[in-house]
Design a protein around this motif. Structure first.
Motif, mmCIF file in Angstrom:
data_model
loop_
_atom_site.group_PDB
_atom_site.id
_atom_site.type_symbol
_atom_site.label_atom_id
_atom_site.label_comp_id
_atom_site.label_asym_id
_atom_site.label_seq_id
_atom_site.Cartn_x
_atom_site.Cartn_y
_atom_site.Cartn_z
ATOM 1 N N LYS A 191 -1.995 -61.252 -12.155
ATOM 2 C CA LYS A 191 -2.866 -61.969 -13.089
ATOM 3 C C LYS A 191 -4.306 -61.461 -13.065
ATOM 4 O O LYS A 191 -4.841 -61.076 -14.107
ATOM 5 N N PRO A 192 -4.963 -61.418 -11.889
ATOM 6 C CA PRO A 192 -6.349 -60.923 -11.895
ATOM 7 C C PRO A 192 -6.453 -59.428 -12.220
ATOM 8 O O PRO A 192 -7.410 -58.998 -12.867
ATOM 9 N N VAL A 193 -5.453 -58.636 -11.811
ATOM 10 C CA VAL A 193 -5.476 -57.190 -12.076
ATOM 11 C C VAL A 193 -5.350 -56.931 -13.578
ATOM 12 O O VAL A 193 -6.136 -56.176 -14.164
ATOM 13 N N VAL A 194 -4.367 -57.581 -14.206
ATOM 14 C CA VAL A 194 -4.158 -57.404 -15.654
ATOM 15 C C VAL A 194 -5.335 -57.998 -16.427
ATOM 16 O O VAL A 194 -5.807 -57.410 -17.401
ATOM 17 N N GLY A 195 -5.847 -59.133 -15.953
ATOM 18 C CA GLY A 195 -7.018 -59.756 -16.588
ATOM 19 C C GLY A 195 -8.228 -58.838 -16.559
ATOM 20 O O GLY A 195 -8.919 -58.664 -17.564
ATOM 21 N N ALA A 196 -8.468 -58.220 -15.398
ATOM 22 C CA ALA A 196 -9.582 -57.277 -15.255
ATOM 23 C C ALA A 196 -9.354 -56.058 -16.145
ATOM 24 O O ALA A 196 -10.281 -55.560 -16.783
ATOM 25 N N GLY A 197 -8.107 -55.590 -16.199
ATOM 26 C CA GLY A 197 -7.767 -54.448 -17.059
ATOM 27 C C GLY A 197 -8.046 -54.748 -18.517
ATOM 28 O O GLY A 197 -8.632 -53.920 -19.225
ATOM 29 N N CYS A 198 -7.632 -55.939 -18.972
ATOM 30 C CA CYS A 198 -7.889 -56.350 -20.362
ATOM 31 C C CYS A 198 -9.386 -56.392 -20.632
ATOM 32 O O CYS A 198 -9.858 -55.899 -21.653
ATOM 33 N N PHE A 199 -10.135 -56.987 -19.694
ATOM 34 C CA PHE A 199 -11.590 -57.096 -19.841
ATOM 35 C C PHE A 199 -12.232 -55.712 -19.937
ATOM 36 O O PHE A 199 -13.052 -55.454 -20.820
ATOM 37 N N LEU A 200 -11.833 -54.801 -19.020
ATOM 38 C CA LEU A 200 -12.415 -53.454 -19.001
ATOM 39 C C LEU A 200 -12.078 -52.679 -20.268
ATOM 40 O O LEU A 200 -12.930 -51.984 -20.825
ATOM 41 N N MET A 201 -10.825 -52.796 -20.738
ATOM 42 C CA MET A 201 -10.436 -52.076 -21.962
ATOM 43 C C MET A 201 -11.171 -52.652 -23.177
ATOM 44 O O MET A 201 -11.620 -51.899 -24.042
ATOM 45 N N ALA A 202 -11.329 -53.977 -23.214
ATOM 46 C CA ALA A 202 -12.062 -54.605 -24.321
ATOM 47 C C ALA A 202 -13.518 -54.134 -24.307
ATOM 48 O O ALA A 202 -14.093 -53.832 -25.356
ATOM 49 N N ALA A 203 -14.091 -54.045 -23.104
ATOM 50 C CA ALA A 203 -15.479 -53.585 -22.970
ATOM 51 C C ALA A 203 -15.594 -52.105 -23.326
ATOM 52 O O ALA A 203 -16.639 -51.641 -23.800
ATOM 53 N N ARG A 204 -14.515 -51.380 -23.118
ATOM 54 C CA ARG A 204 -14.516 -49.930 -23.363
ATOM 55 C C ARG A 204 -14.461 -49.599 -24.858
ATOM 56 O O ARG A 204 -14.961 -48.557 -25.287
ATOM 57 N N ILE A 205 -13.887 -50.489 -25.663
ATOM 58 C CA ILE A 205 -13.740 -50.217 -27.106
ATOM 59 C C ILE A 205 -15.088 -49.915 -27.767
ATOM 60 O O ILE A 205 -15.231 -48.850 -28.365
ATOM 61 N N PRO A 206 -16.104 -50.788 -27.661
ATOM 62 C CA PRO A 206 -17.383 -50.439 -28.305
ATOM 63 C C PRO A 206 -18.060 -49.202 -27.701
ATOM 64 O O PRO A 206 -18.809 -48.524 -28.400
ATOM 65 N N LEU A 207 -17.775 -48.912 -26.427
ATOM 66 C CA LEU A 207 -18.370 -47.713 -25.808
ATOM 67 C C LEU A 207 -17.881 -46.430 -26.477
ATOM 68 O O LEU A 207 -18.580 -45.422 -26.441
ATOM 69 N N THR A 208 -16.686 -46.468 -27.083
ATOM 70 C CA THR A 208 -16.161 -45.264 -27.738
ATOM 71 C C THR A 208 -16.941 -44.944 -29.017
ATOM 72 O O THR A 208 -16.785 -43.874 -29.578
ATOM 73 N N TRP A 209 -17.767 -45.881 -29.482
ATOM 74 C CA TRP A 209 -18.542 -45.657 -30.704
ATOM 75 C C TRP A 209 -19.840 -44.907 -30.430
ATOM 76 O O TRP A 209 -20.537 -44.519 -31.354
ATOM 77 N N PHE A 210 -20.192 -44.745 -29.141
ATOM 78 C CA PHE A 210 -21.460 -44.114 -28.775
ATOM 79 C C PHE A 210 -21.213 -42.747 -28.156
ATOM 80 O O PHE A 210 -20.115 -42.475 -27.689
ATOM 81 N N PRO A 211 -22.247 -41.909 -28.099
ATOM 82 C CA PRO A 211 -22.077 -40.577 -27.492
ATOM 83 C C PRO A 211 -21.656 -40.659 -26.024
ATOM 84 O O PRO A 211 -21.961 -41.641 -25.342
ATOM 85 N N ASP A 212 -20.959 -39.627 -25.557
ATOM 86 C CA ASP A 212 -20.441 -39.590 -24.184
ATOM 87 C C ASP A 212 -21.509 -39.681 -23.096
ATOM 88 O O ASP A 212 -21.230 -40.152 -22.004
ATOM 89 N N GLU A 213 -22.731 -39.226 -23.394
ATOM 90 C CA GLU A 213 -23.792 -39.246 -22.368
ATOM 91 C C GLU A 213 -23.978 -40.656 -21.818
ATOM 92 O O GLU A 213 -24.207 -40.848 -20.638
ATOM 93 N N LYS A 214 -23.892 -41.647 -22.702
ATOM 94 C CA LYS A 214 -24.064 -43.050 -22.315
ATOM 95 C C LYS A 214 -23.074 -43.462 -21.228
ATOM 96 O O LYS A 214 -23.401 -44.257 -20.359
ATOM 97 N N SER A 215 -21.854 -42.934 -21.309
ATOM 98 C CA SER A 215 -20.798 -43.353 -20.389
ATOM 99 C C SER A 215 -21.085 -42.963 -18.937
ATOM 100 O O SER A 215 -20.481 -43.498 -18.020
ATOM 101 N N LYS A 216 -22.027 -42.031 -18.735
ATOM 102 C CA LYS A 216 -22.370 -41.606 -17.372
ATOM 103 C C LYS A 216 -23.503 -42.452 -16.791
ATOM 104 O O LYS A 216 -23.817 -42.380 -15.615
ATOM 105 N N GLU A 217 -24.126 -43.287 -17.648
ATOM 106 C CA GLU A 217 -25.264 -44.100 -17.216
ATOM 107 C C GLU A 217 -24.804 -45.470 -16.726
ATOM 108 O O GLU A 217 -23.797 -46.006 -17.177
ATOM 109 N N PHE A 218 -25.566 -46.040 -15.794
ATOM 110 C CA PHE A 218 -25.339 -47.399 -15.346
ATOM 111 C C PHE A 218 -25.769 -48.344 -16.457
ATOM 112 O O PHE A 218 -26.769 -48.075 -17.097
#
Length: 108
Positions: free
Chosen positions: A23-50
């Motif tokens: 439950k927590p592993v899949v929940g965290a996975g869903c959260f991370l993938m959902a958070a990752r969707i808008p990140l795909t709209w920005f340039p890759d450089e951003k993905s290396k930043e905190f």
């Protein structure tokens, strides 16, 4: 008989333990993938930043092979959407109120 009851209890306990871990592993996975969707709209450089790297680092090992299998559609990387769907489906089938692991756990 009695042996069958013990086996069912063990299976129920195992299902409960598996659900407790998943439950927590899949929940965290869903959260991370959902958070990752808008990140795909920005340039890759951003993905290396905190703090973006906190989302990118754990998801990239799943997304990279997915991206190679399902190439970006009209410039949009659909891999996090695919994984969000898979994890949501898995969550519903195994861990939702009518999920297999929950039904096994409650059957005892």
């Amino acid at each position: 008989g009695m042996a069958r009851g013990r086996g069912a209890r063990a299976a129920g306990g195992l299902a409960g333990a598996a659900a407790g871990v998943l439950k927590p592993v899949v929940g965290a996975g869903c959260f991370l993938m959902a958070a990752r969707i808008p990140l795909t709209w920005f340039p890759d450089e951003k993905s290396k930043e905190f703090p973006f790297n906190l989302i990118v680092a754990p998801t990239e090992p799943l997304l990279k092979p997915t991206r190679e299998t399902i190439p970006p559609f009209q410039g949009l990387d659909v891999s996090p959407i695919v994984w969000f769907g898979i994890l949501s489906f898995f969550n519903e089938i195994f861990l939702g109120p009518q999920g297999l692991l929950i039904l096994l756990q409650n059957k005892v």
